[in-house]
Design a protein around this motif. Structure first.
Motif, mmCIF file in Angstrom:
data_model
loop_
_atom_site.group_PDB
_atom_site.id
_atom_site.type_symbol
_atom_site.label_atom_id
_atom_site.label_comp_id
_atom_site.label_asym_id
_atom_site.label_seq_id
_atom_site.Cartn_x
_atom_site.Cartn_y
_atom_site.Cartn_z
ATOM 1 N N GLU A 605 0.841 -1.189 0.000
ATOM 2 C CA GLU A 605 0.000 0.000 0.000
ATOM 3 C C GLU A 605 0.880 1.243 0.000
ATOM 4 O O GLU A 605 2.073 1.177 0.306
ATOM 5 C CB GLU A 605 -0.934 -0.008 1.214
ATOM 6 C CG GLU A 605 -1.981 -1.105 1.155
ATOM 7 C CD GLU A 605 -3.081 -0.902 2.184
ATOM 8 O OE1 GLU A 605 -4.252 -0.775 1.797
ATOM 9 O OE2 GLU A 605 -2.754 -0.871 3.386
ATOM 10 N N VAL A 606 0.297 2.367 -0.324
ATOM 11 C CA VAL A 606 1.045 3.621 -0.408
ATOM 12 C C VAL A 606 0.831 4.408 0.885
ATOM 13 O O VAL A 606 -0.295 4.505 1.380
ATOM 14 C CB VAL A 606 0.591 4.463 -1.617
ATOM 15 C CG1 VAL A 606 1.457 5.702 -1.757
ATOM 16 C CG2 VAL A 606 0.640 3.637 -2.895
ATOM 17 N N GLN A 607 1.920 4.977 1.402
ATOM 18 C CA GLN A 607 1.832 5.797 2.607
ATOM 19 C C GLN A 607 2.169 7.244 2.273
ATOM 20 O O GLN A 607 3.217 7.531 1.693
ATOM 21 C CB GLN A 607 2.773 5.268 3.700
ATOM 22 C CG GLN A 607 2.351 3.900 4.231
ATOM 23 C CD GLN A 607 3.136 3.490 5.456
ATOM 24 O OE1 GLN A 607 4.333 3.775 5.560
ATOM 25 N NE2 GLN A 607 2.474 2.820 6.398
ATOM 26 N N VAL A 608 1.253 8.119 2.638
ATOM 27 C CA VAL A 608 1.411 9.547 2.373
ATOM 28 C C VAL A 608 1.564 10.255 3.715
ATOM 29 O O VAL A 608 0.697 10.140 4.590
ATOM 30 C CB VAL A 608 0.189 10.102 1.616
ATOM 31 C CG1 VAL A 608 0.336 11.608 1.401
ATOM 32 C CG2 VAL A 608 0.007 9.390 0.283
ATOM 33 N N THR A 609 2.662 10.985 3.871
ATOM 34 C CA THR A 609 2.909 11.706 5.126
ATOM 35 C C THR A 609 2.716 13.199 4.905
ATOM 36 O O THR A 609 3.302 13.784 3.979
ATOM 37 C CB THR A 609 4.332 11.444 5.637
ATOM 38 O OG1 THR A 609 4.540 10.031 5.763
ATOM 39 C CG2 THR A 609 4.547 12.093 6.996
ATOM 40 N N THR A 610 1.893 13.821 5.736
ATOM 41 C CA THR A 610 1.637 15.261 5.637
ATOM 42 C C THR A 610 2.466 16.019 6.674
ATOM 43 O O THR A 610 3.051 15.419 7.582
ATOM 44 C CB THR A 610 0.141 15.558 5.820
ATOM 45 O OG1 THR A 610 -0.351 14.864 6.970
ATOM 46 C CG2 THR A 610 -0.656 15.104 4.615
ATOM 47 N N ALA A 611 2.506 17.337 6.520
ATOM 48 C CA ALA A 611 3.378 18.177 7.339
ATOM 49 C C ALA A 611 3.067 18.084 8.834
ATOM 50 O O ALA A 611 3.932 18.343 9.670
ATOM 51 C CB ALA A 611 3.278 19.625 6.876
ATOM 52 N N ASP A 612 1.843 17.710 9.185
ATOM 53 C CA ASP A 612 1.492 17.598 10.609
ATOM 54 C C ASP A 612 1.880 16.247 11.194
ATOM 55 O O ASP A 612 1.560 15.946 12.351
ATOM 56 C CB ASP A 612 -0.012 17.835 10.800
ATOM 57 C CG ASP A 612 -0.875 16.787 10.110
ATOM 58 O OD1 ASP A 612 -0.309 15.980 9.334
ATOM 59 O OD2 ASP A 612 -2.095 16.764 10.337
ATOM 60 N N GLY A 613 2.568 15.415 10.387
ATOM 61 C CA GLY A 613 3.030 14.122 10.870
ATOM 62 C C GLY A 613 2.066 12.976 10.647
ATOM 63 O O GLY A 613 2.407 11.816 10.910
ATOM 64 N N THR A 618 -3.186 4.290 1.682
ATOM 65 C CA THR A 618 -4.138 4.169 0.578
ATOM 66 C C THR A 618 -3.594 3.198 -0.461
ATOM 67 O O THR A 618 -2.434 2.781 -0.390
ATOM 68 C CB THR A 618 -4.398 5.554 -0.054
ATOM 69 O OG1 THR A 618 -5.430 5.449 -1.034
ATOM 70 C CG2 THR A 618 -3.141 6.114 -0.708
ATOM 71 N N GLN A 619 -4.435 2.837 -1.423
ATOM 72 C CA GLN A 619 -3.988 1.933 -2.485
ATOM 73 C C GLN A 619 -3.299 2.677 -3.613
ATOM 74 O O GLN A 619 -2.341 2.199 -4.194
ATOM 75 C CB GLN A 619 -5.197 1.162 -3.046
ATOM 76 C CG GLN A 619 -5.790 0.165 -2.063
ATOM 77 C CD GLN A 619 -7.069 -0.438 -2.595
ATOM 78 O OE1 GLN A 619 -7.929 0.268 -3.117
ATOM 79 N NE2 GLN A 619 -7.222 -1.744 -2.456
ATOM 80 N N LYS A 620 -3.803 3.885 -3.913
ATOM 81 C CA LYS A 620 -3.262 4.639 -5.039
ATOM 82 C C LYS A 620 -3.214 6.130 -4.690
ATOM 83 O O LYS A 620 -4.047 6.621 -3.937
ATOM 84 C CB LYS A 620 -4.111 4.423 -6.294
ATOM 85 C CG LYS A 620 -4.189 2.949 -6.715
ATOM 86 C CD LYS A 620 -5.051 2.724 -7.925
ATOM 87 C CE LYS A 620 -5.276 1.233 -8.153
ATOM 88 N NZ LYS A 620 -4.041 0.474 -8.319
ATOM 89 N N GLN A 785 4.107 1.904 -11.342
ATOM 90 C CA GLN A 785 3.672 0.614 -10.798
ATOM 91 C C GLN A 785 2.154 0.517 -10.583
ATOM 92 O O GLN A 785 1.686 -0.286 -9.775
ATOM 93 C CB GLN A 785 4.382 0.329 -9.454
ATOM 94 C CG GLN A 785 5.884 0.275 -9.561
ATOM 95 C CD GLN A 785 6.561 0.127 -8.205
ATOM 96 O OE1 GLN A 785 5.908 -0.147 -7.190
ATOM 97 N NE2 GLN A 785 7.863 0.330 -8.182
ATOM 98 N N GLY A 786 1.386 1.345 -11.265
ATOM 99 C CA GLY A 786 -0.056 1.310 -11.049
ATOM 100 C C GLY A 786 -0.455 1.814 -9.675
ATOM 101 O O GLY A 786 -1.587 1.613 -9.229
ATOM 102 N N LYS A 787 0.485 2.496 -8.999
ATOM 103 C CA LYS A 787 0.220 3.025 -7.649
ATOM 104 C C LYS A 787 0.235 4.544 -7.600
ATOM 105 O O LYS A 787 -0.597 5.170 -6.958
ATOM 106 C CB LYS A 787 1.277 2.504 -6.660
ATOM 107 C CG LYS A 787 1.260 1.021 -6.401
ATOM 108 C CD LYS A 787 2.380 0.686 -5.415
ATOM 109 C CE LYS A 787 2.448 -0.798 -5.109
ATOM 110 N NZ LYS A 787 3.574 -1.087 -4.195
#
Length: 820
Positions: A605-613, A618-620, A785-787
């Motif tokens: 799965e994909v991990q997205v980190t925002t400025a607030d930590g 998500t999948q994509k 990679q389709g992600k």
């Protein structure tokens, strides 16, 4: 029932003609001979009674004639030949003769049909085509929710959209809508219906279906109906009676941009014959490559696909304010025979494909969870969209409407990205970013304006060029220099065709080189004023590119012009693009003030980190951040982006233009500029090129007094170090020079944009840098990679630099994400 001839043969073999009852005078040899003949006749009769269809592969062992036209119709008995239309539909030789032979009763009807077909159509008006078009019974589906069985109508009933929309099992259709009984739905469905869904059934279909009275007919009057999936025998396709098709086609070719009465004039979904390239247009008689890829079974004969696709497109553009569903299409499919069942089944597949591709059911449509536009198999995805600009919101709107879970993360405290409207000016919306729609025909912005009931203001072509000192430039000088300017660009185009020239050069340098060569070779000397007017046209080119011409590729500055562009009017979106953007965002899960710092797609799965930590899983992920931020690695990708993608990102330029808008106490320019939407400023020298080169009147109704101007090229750098009041002072100096003969009042309100200083934007729109190429747009757009997916105007090779291009890139990526 057997024919008369078969009955006669049976009689010859009956018991009262047996050898025991023969006359006594017959010899023994005669008796044996006649007995043998009778036995042969009996075998022949038995064989003829059950004659099969001769079509190889046809499953009909005992065909039935659907026509029942001739008195001696074979019904389900013997005929000398069965004519095959489908595995469940045949007609006998007697009914063939009834229409085809000149001495038979049906001949006149057949020849009358043949005349109409020949005058309108291109295909052969054969007896089989006649039977399929005129004699096959219609099939209709019960609309009762718990039934849905298909029923064959009697021969004399003409199917209409209204009947198809309301039909229920047992419904009496002859001047009555009463049903024969409440249990009619319990009657079993004809066994032939189940076969229609099988692949082999379609392969055994002799003639492709041609729709009757298709909604697409008014759009396609210039085509042979049977080449675009419609029957030539219908009045809706017989538009110019008494004229040959050649005359008809020549007549319609002279009518540019054929539109349908009552429809938005910017909706032109189909190419007309011999028409030049036009963006987002389909050829109604040809399948596009992506259609062939999705529906390879139609590559041999695309007629059914074209008929249904053209119908669906016409229905969508007839009413784009509501989602187009299979239920809304079914009753418009009018075609005789079992093939109607197949058409209804295929229509659903085609409609979902066209929805996923964003050809229909797009724009600002908002659907509820029980009305998602794609089936449940598409819903099992989760997507994070980075950026709430036009691209991000377009994708999020599409994905949400498909039934896919989507969250939008936006770094700024507002949505819109480079769309940002200022509504603080009295009575007028002024775009700090985009506000003009370049080419409205088939432009999705025109579609969304139609959906919202918004009118766009068509910009006139008049643009007086005013010199400092207040004099309006002679239009003949402007036209002359415009001609020379375009001639220079034509020489640039010729130069890049020379394949031996491998080295790219800056566009500004190449223009200067060509200009000098022209002066030397022609001996022409331009006046000082003409030189200044040429500088004005160069500033316009820098406006289009978003950069000084010394940065722009001479080889690829107009790379997108090789693709069909949006035709038609240029318009001012007086209500502002934000009206559309806000509607796109309605009902979406958008989180503001959340800059994305990193995107890790190393795992499943994909991990997205925002400025607030916060870490979002998500999948994509769809990244729609501006090119300038990709170039500065504002977001860390893990694994890092490929060298190929990074090279493409850096081969494009992050162009910048700035705007100034001013509101005055009255319209001082009206005395000099009459009936024009804008006027030009001829720069006094090349160093001031791009400094307020065009002024736009922001109120077409002439009630408010607001002008907006742009700063382009080197002038952007000039004002970067100035504060807003200093920029205002420079602008007012220019205006007072242009209107020197009168008093120009101080503005009561103004703004100056600072796109280059916005930390989450830092640009206006992209351009191809020297040494780069348009291919970079495609490379940036490639998914990983389709992600990880990418959208934004800098990923749209066909329509970069525009809100429309950004929007379409979002629709494109939503389609790709849904398909994965």
């Amino acid at each position: 029932m057997s024919t008369g001839r078969v009955r006669t043969k049976k009689k010859a073999c009956s018991s009262d003609q047996s050898p025991d009852n023969l006359p006594l005078r017959s010899s023994g040899r005669q008796v044996k001979k006649k007995a043998a003949e009778a036995a042969d006749d009996d075998d022949e009769a038995s064989e003829k009674k059950y004659r099969k269809c001769e079509k190889a592969g046809c499953t009909a062992t005992c065909p039935v004639c659907f026509a029942s036209a001739a008195e001696r119709c074979a019904k389900n008995g013997y005929t000398s030949r069965w004519y095959h239309l489908s595995c469940g539909e045949h007609f006998c030789n007697e009914c063939f003769d009834h229409y085809y032979r000149s001495h038979k009763d049906g001949y006149e009807k057949y020849t009358a049909w043949k005349r109409i077909w020949t005058s309108n159509g291109k295909s052969e008006p054969s007896p089989k085509a006649f039977m399929a078009d005129q004699q096959l019974p219609y099939w209709v589906q019960c609309t009762k929710p718990d039934c849905g069985k298909w029923r064959q109508l009697t021969k004399e009933i003409q199917l209409t959209p209204q009947i198809a929309k309301t039909y229920r099992c047992g419904m009496k259709l002859n001047n009555s809508t009463k049903t024969e009984g409440s249990d009619q739905c319990s009657m079993p469905e004809d066994l032939r219906v189940a076969e229609v869904s099988d692949h082999w059934w379609y392969s055994m279909l002799i003639l492709p279906p041609l729709l009757k009275d298709s909604v697409a007919a008014p759009f396609l009057a210039a085509y042979y109906p049977d080449c675009v999936g419609m029957s030539p025998s219908c009045t809706s396709t017989n538009r110019l009676p008494g004229e040959s098709n050649l005359v008809k086609l020549e007549h319609l070719k002279s009518v540019p941009n054929l539109t349908v009465a009552g429809m938005n004039k910017y909706f032109q979904p189909f190419y007309q014959p011999n028409e030049c390239g036009k963006a987002l247009c389909v050829r109604p008689d040809v399948m596009e490559l992506d259609e062939l890829y999705e529906f390879p079974e139609y590559s041999r004969d695309p007629t059914m696909y074209l008929a249904l696709r053209n119908l669906i497109l016409a229905l969508w553009y007839t009413n784009c304010k509501e989602a187009l569903t299979p239920q809304k299409c079914i009753h418009h499919i009018i075609v005789r025979g079992l093939v109607r069942i197949r058409c209804v089944q295929e229509m659903e597949r085609i409609l979902y494909f066209m929805t996923r591709k964003g050809l229909i059911n797009t724009g600002i449509l908002s659907v509820s969870p029980d009305q998602y536009l794609l089936p449940k198999e598409y819903h099992n995805k989760s997507v994070i969209v980075v950026g709430a600009g036009a691209a991000g919101l377009a994708a999020a709107r599409q994905l949400h409407n498909f039934g896919i879970k989507v969250i939008v993360l936006e770094a700024k405290d507002r949505i819109g990205g480079r769309v940002w409207d200022d509504k603080t000016f009295k009575g007028v919306t002024v775009g700090r970013g985009a506000q003009i729609v370049n080419g409205c025909v088939n432009n999705p912005m025109a579609l969304m304006c139609e959906q919202l009931g918004i009118k766009m203001h068509k910009l006139g072509e008049k643009c007086d060029l005013i010199q400092e000192g207040g004099r309006i430039t002679d239009p003949t000088i402007d036209k002359r220099m415009d001609f020379h300017f375009n001639a220079i660009l034509d020489v640039v185009s010729e130069w890049r065709k020379d394949k031996t020239q491998h080295q790219d050069v800056p566009l500004g340098e190449k223009i200067q080189e060509i200009y000098k060569a022209f002066i030397q070779e022609s001996g022409i000397q331009f006046s000082e004023l003409e030189e200044k007017v040429l500088q004005f046209h160069l500033s316009n080119l820098e406006y289009a590119c978003g950069s000084n011409l010394s940065q722009v590729s001479a080889r690829s500055w107009d790379h997108n012009e090789f693709f069909a562009q949006f035709a038609g009017d240029h318009t001012l979106l007086t209500v502002g693009y934000s009206t559309v953007i806000d509607k796109l965002a309605e009902g979406l899960d958008i989180r503001l003030n959340l800059p994305v710092q990193s995107i890790d797609y190393s795992g499943e799965e994909v991990q997205v980190t925002t400025a607030d930590g916060t870490v979002w899983t998500t999948q994509k992920v769809l990244a729609t951040v501006p090119l300038a931020l990709l170039q500065k690695n504002t977001i860390q990708f893990n694994p890092p982006l490929s060298e190929k993608k990074i090279k493409a990102i850096n081969s494009l330029g992050a162009g910048v233009i700035e705007k100034i808008a001013l509101q005055f106490p009255y319209r001082f320019w009206d005395s000099k500029i009459q009936g024009a939407d804008f006027f030009g400023h001829v720069p006094p020298n090349s160093s001031q090129r791009g400094l307020f080169s065009v002024f736009y009147d922001m109120d077409p109704e002439s009630k408010q007094s607001i002008l907006m101007s742009v700063v382009t090229g080197d002038a952007v750098t000039t004002i970067k170090s100035l504060d807003d009041k200093q920029v205002l002072q420079q602008c007012m100096t220019v205006l007072r020079e242009l209107f020197k003969e009168q008093e120009v009042p101080d503005p009561v309100k103004f703004f100056v944009t600072r796109w280059s200083k916005d930390p989450w934007l830092q640009m206006a729109y992209s351009f191809v840098k020297t040494g780069g190429s348009g291919e970079a747009y495609d490379i940036i757009a490639e998914d990983i990679q389709g992600k990880i997916f990418f959208a934004g105007e800098a990923t749209n090779r066909h329509f970069p630099q525009t809100v429309t291009g950004a929007y379409l890139s979002g629709v494109r990526e939503a389609s790709k994400i849904a398909a994965f």
